[in-house]
Design a protein around this motif. Structure first.
Motif, PDB file in Angstrom:
ATOM      1  N   MET A  12     -26.167  44.085  -5.996  1.00 16.11           N
ATOM      2  CA  MET A  12     -25.094  44.570  -6.874  1.00 16.11           C
ATOM      3  C   MET A  12     -23.935  43.584  -6.847  1.00 16.11           C
ATOM      4  O   MET A  12     -23.363  43.300  -5.791  1.00 16.11           O
ATOM      5  N   ASN A  13     -23.595  43.001  -8.027  1.00 21.13           N
ATOM      6  CA  ASN A  13     -22.455  42.094  -8.083  1.00 21.13           C
ATOM      7  C   ASN A  13     -21.189  42.854  -8.424  1.00 21.13           C
ATOM      8  O   ASN A  13     -21.213  44.009  -8.827  1.00 21.13           O
ATOM      9  N   SER A  14     -20.048  42.169  -8.274  1.00 25.08           N
ATOM     10  CA  SER A  14     -18.761  42.828  -8.455  1.00 25.08           C
ATOM     11  C   SER A  14     -18.561  43.329  -9.878  1.00 25.08           C
ATOM     12  O   SER A  14     -17.914  44.358 -10.095  1.00 25.08           O
ATOM     13  N   LEU A  15     -19.105  42.625 -10.863  1.00 19.95           N
ATOM     14  CA  LEU A  15     -18.933  43.049 -12.250  1.00 19.95           C
ATOM     15  C   LEU A  15     -19.610  44.389 -12.517  1.00 19.95           C
ATOM     16  O   LEU A  15     -19.156  45.154 -13.379  1.00 19.95           O
ATOM     17  N   SER A  16     -20.684  44.680 -11.796  1.00 20.71           N
ATOM     18  CA  SER A  16     -21.379  45.953 -11.999  1.00 20.71           C
ATOM     19  C   SER A  16     -20.577  47.129 -11.468  1.00 20.71           C
ATOM     20  O   SER A  16     -20.895  48.288 -11.757  1.00 20.71           O
ATOM     21  N   LEU A  17     -19.540  46.847 -10.678  1.00 17.14           N
ATOM     22  CA  LEU A  17     -18.693  47.913 -10.141  1.00 17.14           C
ATOM     23  C   LEU A  17     -17.596  48.332 -11.119  1.00 17.14           C
ATOM     24  O   LEU A  17     -16.933  49.341 -10.919  1.00 17.14           O
ATOM     25  N   ILE A  18     -17.410  47.534 -12.172  1.00 14.97           N
ATOM     26  CA  ILE A  18     -16.381  47.836 -13.171  1.00 14.97           C
ATOM     27  C   ILE A  18     -16.940  48.843 -14.174  1.00 14.97           C
ATOM     28  O   ILE A  18     -18.050  48.651 -14.691  1.00 14.97           O
ATOM     29  N   PRO A  19     -16.212  49.920 -14.466  1.00 16.36           N
ATOM     30  CA  PRO A  19     -16.704  50.900 -15.458  1.00 16.36           C
ATOM     31  C   PRO A  19     -17.004  50.231 -16.790  1.00 16.36           C
ATOM     32  O   PRO A  19     -16.345  49.262 -17.182  1.00 16.36           O
ATOM     33  N   SER A  20     -17.971  50.753 -17.498  1.00 14.39           N
ATOM     34  CA  SER A  20     -18.432  50.140 -18.741  1.00 14.39           C
ATOM     35  C   SER A  20     -17.351  50.103 -19.822  1.00 14.39           C
ATOM     36  O   SER A  20     -17.377  49.237 -20.696  1.00 14.39           O
ATOM     37  N   ASP A  21     -16.401  51.043 -19.771  1.00 13.48           N
ATOM     38  CA  ASP A  21     -15.350  51.075 -20.790  1.00 13.48           C
ATOM     39  C   ASP A  21     -14.098  50.307 -20.374  1.00 13.48           C
ATOM     40  O   ASP A  21     -13.058  50.400 -21.026  1.00 13.48           O
ATOM     41  N   VAL A  22     -14.201  49.544 -19.280  1.00 13.29           N
ATOM     42  CA  VAL A  22     -13.080  48.722 -18.793  1.00 13.29           C
ATOM     43  C   VAL A  22     -13.505  47.254 -18.854  1.00 13.29           C
ATOM     44  O   VAL A  22     -14.510  46.870 -18.246  1.00 13.29           O
ATOM     45  N   SER A  23     -12.760  46.417 -19.579  1.00 16.72           N
ATOM     46  CA  SER A  23     -13.108  44.999 -19.688  1.00 16.72           C
ATOM     47  C   SER A  23     -12.748  44.266 -18.398  1.00 16.72           C
ATOM     48  O   SER A  23     -11.979  44.760 -17.573  1.00 16.72           O
ATOM     49  N   THR A  24     -13.301  43.064 -18.249  1.00 16.15           N
ATOM     50  CA  THR A  24     -12.995  42.259 -17.064  1.00 16.15           C
ATOM     51  C   THR A  24     -11.512  41.923 -16.998  1.00 16.15           C
ATOM     52  O   THR A  24     -10.902  41.948 -15.922  1.00 16.15           O
ATOM     53  N   ALA A  25     -10.905  41.621 -18.148  1.00 14.89           N
ATOM     54  CA  ALA A  25      -9.480  41.288 -18.179  1.00 14.89           C
ATOM     55  C   ALA A  25      -8.634  42.472 -17.729  1.00 14.89           C
ATOM     56  O   ALA A  25      -7.667  42.308 -16.967  1.00 14.89           O
ATOM     57  N   VAL A  26      -8.999  43.660 -18.188  1.00 14.15           N
ATOM     58  CA  VAL A  26      -8.259  44.858 -17.784  1.00 14.15           C
ATOM     59  C   VAL A  26      -8.449  45.118 -16.293  1.00 14.15           C
ATOM     60  O   VAL A  26      -7.502  45.478 -15.582  1.00 14.15           O
ATOM     61  N   ALA A  27      -9.666  44.911 -15.801  1.00 12.57           N
ATOM     62  CA  ALA A  27      -9.941  45.109 -14.379  1.00 12.57           C
ATOM     63  C   ALA A  27      -9.097  44.169 -13.525  1.00 12.57           C
ATOM     64  O   ALA A  27      -8.542  44.569 -12.488  1.00 12.57           O
ATOM     65  N   LEU A  28      -8.977  42.906 -13.946  1.00 12.50           N
ATOM     66  CA  LEU A  28      -8.152  41.944 -13.213  1.00 12.50           C
ATOM     67  C   LEU A  28      -6.676  42.347 -13.248  1.00 12.50           C
ATOM     68  O   LEU A  28      -5.959  42.217 -12.246  1.00 12.50           O
ATOM     69  N   ALA A  29      -6.238  42.848 -14.397  1.00 10.87           N
ATOM     70  CA  ALA A  29      -4.846  43.293 -14.519  1.00 10.87           C
ATOM     71  C   ALA A  29      -4.582  44.469 -13.581  1.00 10.87           C
ATOM     72  O   ALA A  29      -3.532  44.531 -12.918  1.00 10.87           O
TER      73      ALA A  29
END
Length: 258
Positions: free
Chosen positions: A1-18
């Motif tokens: 499991m990579n870190s990107l898979s931990l981000i909810p599907s409705d949350v973009s990578t940019a939003v997750a970083l913010a």
């Protein structure tokens, strides 16, 4: 499991970083003063992600990150005074949680920003309760704080406004605040769990955001007793105000699109 898979599907990578950046800043405020994290985190994070998600996320990561602070708080806190406040939170938390579950996201976002702005005004006013201790008053303040925590994890100002006005050392006030929120967070966890607000997505996302928030809490705690409390509180207030102001354009855009 990579870190990107931990981000909810409705949350973009940019939003997750913010959200991670917001978590570090808010965690630093929490570690130093015992409060302030939600007043910074919630207006900004809820303007770019679902309020239910970010409220549950903040609750999970704050409970885990602040737990190491509780043993020391237990040593210095006024247990009797804290227990009375906690009794009020036991009533207020489920009520606040109910409103979070029934209100639509746009309404919740506006309530969070406006409510945090009002709490900031309370803090900046310098108001402190300097009257006598009364059990009913303590329960009421604990209940108000619990309601704020259940709705948006923003229960700090009522407690801070009360305890900082008491004729007790600042170390005891801070310990009382930390111990109260340890109990309040526990009630919130139970309330959020039974109402379905704590989801698999929020728990997964906490594995990314949590460590960053924890570093912020540790960093803020390491500054306590070293940095000027007056200066740091001024910085916290400025960050809270900036969080509210920065969230308004996003909220306005959401309102126009809805």
């Amino acid at each position: 499991m990579n870190s990107l898979s931990l981000i909810p599907s409705d949350v973009s990578t940019a939003v997750a970083l913010a959200i991670c950046g917001i978590a570090f800043v808010s965690g630093t405020a929490r570690g130093f003063s015992g409060f302030g994290s939600a007043l910074i985190f919630m207006p900004l994070a809820s303007s770019i992600a679902a309020p239910r998600l970010v409220a549950a996320l903040l609750l999970v990561i704050d409970f885990v990150a602040a737990t190491p602070l509780l043993p020391n708080a237990w040593k210095h806190a006024d247990h009797k005074a804290t227990a009375v406040m906690v009794a009020g939170a036991l009533i207020g938390v489920p009520i606040g949680t109910y409103f979070l579950t029934v209100l639509d996201p746009v309404t919740t976002r506006w309530i969070i920003s406006c409510f945090v702005a009002a709490l900031l005004v309370l803090l900046l006013s310098g108001w402190r309760y300097r009257g006598k201790d009364h059990a009913a008053l303590s329960v009421g303040i604990g209940g108000l704080s619990g309601f704020c925590s259940g709705l948006a994890q923003t229960g700090g100002p009522p407690i801070v406004g009360y305890w900082l006005g008491r004729p007790i050392p600042s170390a005891i006030s801070r310990a009382n605040i930390l111990l109260f929120f340890g109990a309040s967070d526990f009630f919130s966890l139970a309330s959020y769990w039974f109402t379905g607000l704590i989801t698999f997505d929020s728990v997964k996302f906490s594995l990314i955001v949590g460590p960053i928030y924890g570093i912020g809490v540790w960093f803020g705690a390491s500054l306590f007793g070293k940095a000027s409390e007056a200066i740091f509180r001024a910085i916290c207030y400025a960050l809270i105000a900036a969080a509210v102001i920065a969230s308004l354009p996003a909220l306005d855009g959401i309102l126009r699109d809805s």
